[in-house]
Design a protein around this motif. Structure first.
Motif, short mmCIF file in Angstrom:
data_model
loop_
_atom_site.label_atom_id
_atom_site.label_comp_id
_atom_site.label_asym_id
_atom_site.label_seq_id
_atom_site.Cartn_x
_atom_site.Cartn_y
_atom_site.Cartn_z
N THR A 151 0.83 -1.13 0.06
CA THR A 151 -0.02 0.09 -0.05
C THR A 151 0.75 1.37 0.09
N LEU A 152 1.90 1.22 0.84
CA LEU A 152 2.77 2.60 0.87
C LEU A 152 3.62 2.48 -0.37
N MET A 153 4.01 1.59 -1.02
CA MET A 153 4.88 1.58 -2.23
C MET A 153 3.84 2.05 -3.40
N THR A 154 2.53 1.60 -3.42
CA THR A 154 1.50 1.85 -4.30
C THR A 154 1.07 3.26 -4.20
N PHE A 155 1.21 4.04 -3.13
CA PHE A 155 0.86 5.44 -3.10
C PHE A 155 1.98 6.08 -3.67
N SER A 156 3.18 5.66 -3.52
CA SER A 156 4.13 6.42 -4.25
C SER A 156 4.28 6.22 -5.67
N PHE A 183 10.73 -2.03 -8.50
CA PHE A 183 10.18 -3.42 -8.82
C PHE A 183 10.78 -4.55 -8.33
N LEU A 184 11.67 -4.78 -7.67
CA LEU A 184 12.37 -5.88 -6.97
C LEU A 184 11.18 -6.63 -6.12
N ASN A 185 10.25 -5.92 -5.62
CA ASN A 185 9.22 -6.65 -4.96
C ASN A 185 7.97 -7.33 -5.46
N HIS A 245 -5.00 0.26 -2.82
CA HIS A 245 -5.66 1.26 -3.95
C HIS A 245 -6.34 2.33 -3.21
N ALA A 246 -7.16 1.73 -2.26
CA ALA A 246 -7.90 2.87 -1.35
C ALA A 246 -6.92 3.84 -0.68
N LEU A 247 -6.10 3.32 -0.31
CA LEU A 247 -5.02 4.15 0.46
C LEU A 247 -3.58 4.24 -0.18
N GLY A 248 -3.58 3.92 -1.50
CA GLY A 248 -2.45 4.24 -2.18
C GLY A 248 -2.55 4.92 -3.49
N ASP A 249 -2.85 4.47 -4.68
CA ASP A 249 -2.67 5.12 -5.89
C ASP A 249 -4.12 5.62 -6.02
N ALA A 250 -5.18 5.29 -5.40
CA ALA A 250 -6.32 6.27 -5.62
C ALA A 250 -6.20 7.55 -5.07
N LEU A 251 -5.59 7.72 -4.28
CA LEU A 251 -5.28 9.04 -3.47
C LEU A 251 -4.10 9.79 -4.04
N LEU A 270 8.32 14.70 -1.51
CA LEU A 270 7.63 14.41 -0.54
C LEU A 270 6.92 12.85 -0.74
N ASN A 271 6.85 12.64 -2.07
CA ASN A 271 6.33 11.37 -2.40
C ASN A 271 7.29 9.84 -2.02
N ALA A 272 8.58 10.53 -1.44
CA ALA A 272 9.50 9.49 -1.12
C ALA A 272 9.21 8.82 0.25
N ILE A 273 8.70 9.78 1.03
CA ILE A 273 8.28 9.31 2.30
C ILE A 273 7.55 8.20 2.55
N PRO A 274 6.42 7.85 1.87
CA PRO A 274 5.85 6.59 1.96
C PRO A 274 6.69 5.42 1.32
N VAL A 275 7.48 5.67 0.52
CA VAL A 275 8.51 4.45 0.20
C VAL A 275 9.26 3.97 1.42
N VAL A 276 10.06 4.91 2.01
CA VAL A 276 10.77 4.56 3.31
C VAL A 276 9.87 3.87 4.23
N ALA A 277 8.62 4.56 4.45
CA ALA A 277 7.74 3.68 5.28
C ALA A 277 7.41 2.19 4.80
N GLY A 278 7.41 2.10 3.62
CA GLY A 278 7.16 0.87 3.22
C GLY A 278 7.99 -0.19 3.48
N GLY A 279 9.30 0.39 3.14
CA GLY A 279 10.45 -0.53 3.39
C GLY A 279 10.67 -1.03 4.72
N VAL A 280 10.60 0.28 5.76
CA VAL A 280 10.39 -0.34 7.18
C VAL A 280 9.57 -1.32 7.56
#
Length: 413
Positions: free
Chosen positions: A226-231, A327-329, A358-364, A384-394
């Motif tokens: 979800t966090l990756m898809t948002f980004s 795209f490794l994931n 999608h609801a919490l990711g790329d729909a928003l 700023l869009n890099a922030i959810p990428v970091v959160a998803g990795g963590v």
């Protein structure tokens, strides 16, 4: 009626579904390739432009549980065939739209069709191959994501420049009419035929939710996705415009540059993730999930680097590497969802995961990034869009421990 899965049938099924998935993402991202022309035609700002993608995703996520329910109960080739025909007709209708409202309706219908395919196809593939092969074969399937997205950018940009934005949707939608009909001819594999012997349990909606609520592995993967898809949703929608408006690329040059880095980085990353993910999973449970988490952590600084790069070589290099690590994931995380639940409700599990990401990711994200862009700059929005990428990795790195614990009991007959 289910058929025995031979190596030839498995390879044929994977090839057909991967080609359809290529078209799936081509049709989805054609809009990004013609976005500036659509905005000019209908006098839209970035927030309104982002609303086109958001509308698509809202319908996609709302329709996904329907696709998941049907995918666990009726022949999946039927779900797939109908889904492909619906989104292909809707893509053609997008090119016929004469108002902003009609274009929104057409994109919403495209999302409805793609939702059925997105939930049924991965479970179809999971019943063609053994558990230890799934990261790799699903990587083949999801390699169509960067290739199709790149093709959508290129087709949209080139057709839009030479023949007008309407024509891009006609070219994108037409092949799906043939592929949709061909889908009805796919041999249907037995549900759970490649898993350990056991009863295939059909569950109700509520029973499925209860089972997933206790499934920590499912939620670790879904949260990371979800966090990756948002980004990636916002990045893919606006990156071509960033290259055009803030880095001086022509419309065709922007889509070609983005398409090339997406093809190379996305394809290499997806295939590498599938092969390495299978190997790491064999060595240690959750190895593929750990690989995916590290990939996201490496992606974030490269996204920022692409915005601040002041020469083309550095900018394109950052875009290439960011997409490679991002795209490794694809293979490992989708295989983790398949393997985390029993065969009887895998399509349902995919549908719930799809709703969340999608609801919490790329729909928003396209609308959010458009809103930030209108009030600051597109470059700031991308940083700023890099922030959810970091959160998803963590989340993924920390969640690996769930895969090393004993698996939870699945629903039983």
């Amino acid at each position: 009626m289910s058929v025995e899965v031979t190596r030839g049938r498995a390879t044929f099924g994977l090839a057909v579904l991967s080609i359809i998935n290529l078209l799936n993402y081509t049709d989805r991202y054609i809009l990004a390739g013609v976005l500036t022309r659509v905005q000019a035609a209908f006098h839209l700002n970035d927030e309104q432009g982002g609303l086109l993608a958001t509308t698509f995703m809202i319908v996609y996520l709302c329709a996904s549980p329907i696709g998941g329910y049907l995918g666990d109960r009726v022949p999946r080739r039927v779900v797939i065939g109908v889904a492909v025909l619906v989104w292909s007709v809707a893509t053609i209708a997008s090119g016929l739209a004469s108002t902003f409202l009609l274009l929104i309706v057409a994109r919403a219908a495209t999302g409805f069709g793609e939702a059925g395919y997105g939930t049924a196809a991965p479970t179809f593939i999971s019943d063609l191959f053994r558990r230890e092969q799934r990261s790799r074969v699903l990587a083949y399937f999801y390699a169509a994501m960067p290739l199709g997205a790149a093709l959508g950018f290129v087709v949209g940009g080139w057709m839009g420049e030479h023949y007008g934005w309407h024509s891009a949707f006609f070219v994108g939608g037409a092949p799906g009419l043939l592929l949709g009909v061909a889908s009805f001819l796919l041999p249907e594999p037995a549900r759970g035929g490649m898993d350990e012997p056991g009863a295939i349990v059909k569950v109700t909606f509520i029973e499925g939710l209860r089972a997933l609520a206790r499934n920590t592995r499912f939620w670790v993967v879904t949260t990371g996705l979800t966090l990756m898809t948002f980004s990636i949703g916002g990045l893919s929608f606006f990156m071509a415009k960033f290259l055009e408006t803030e880095r001086g690329y022509s419309s065709t040059g922007a889509t070609m540059a983005l398409g090339a880095t997406t093809v190379l980085g996305g394809f290499i990353g997806t295939m590498l993730g599938g092969v390495v993910g299978d190997r790491l999973d064999r060595k240690s449970p959750g190895g593929g999930v750990l690989l995916s988490g590290v990939g996201l952590l490496l992606t974030a600084p490269l996204m920022v680097g692409a915005v601040y790069a002041r020469n083309d070589a550095l900018l394109l290099g950052c875009l290439f590497l960011a997409q490679l690590f991002l795209f490794l994931n694809n293979g490992p995380l989708n295989a983790a969802i398949v393997n985390a639940v029993s065969p009887g409700f895998r399509a349902f599990a995919f549908s719930i995961s799809t709703v969340m990401l999608h609801a919490l990711g790329d729909a928003l994200s396209p609308t959010v990034i458009g809103w930030i862009s209108d009030r600051s700059s597109l470059g700031t929005a991308i940083v700023l869009n890099a922030i959810p990428v970091v959160a998803g990795g963590v989340v993924l790195v920390a969640g690996v421990r769930a895969f090393r614990a004993a698996p939870l009991a699945q629903p039983s007959a």
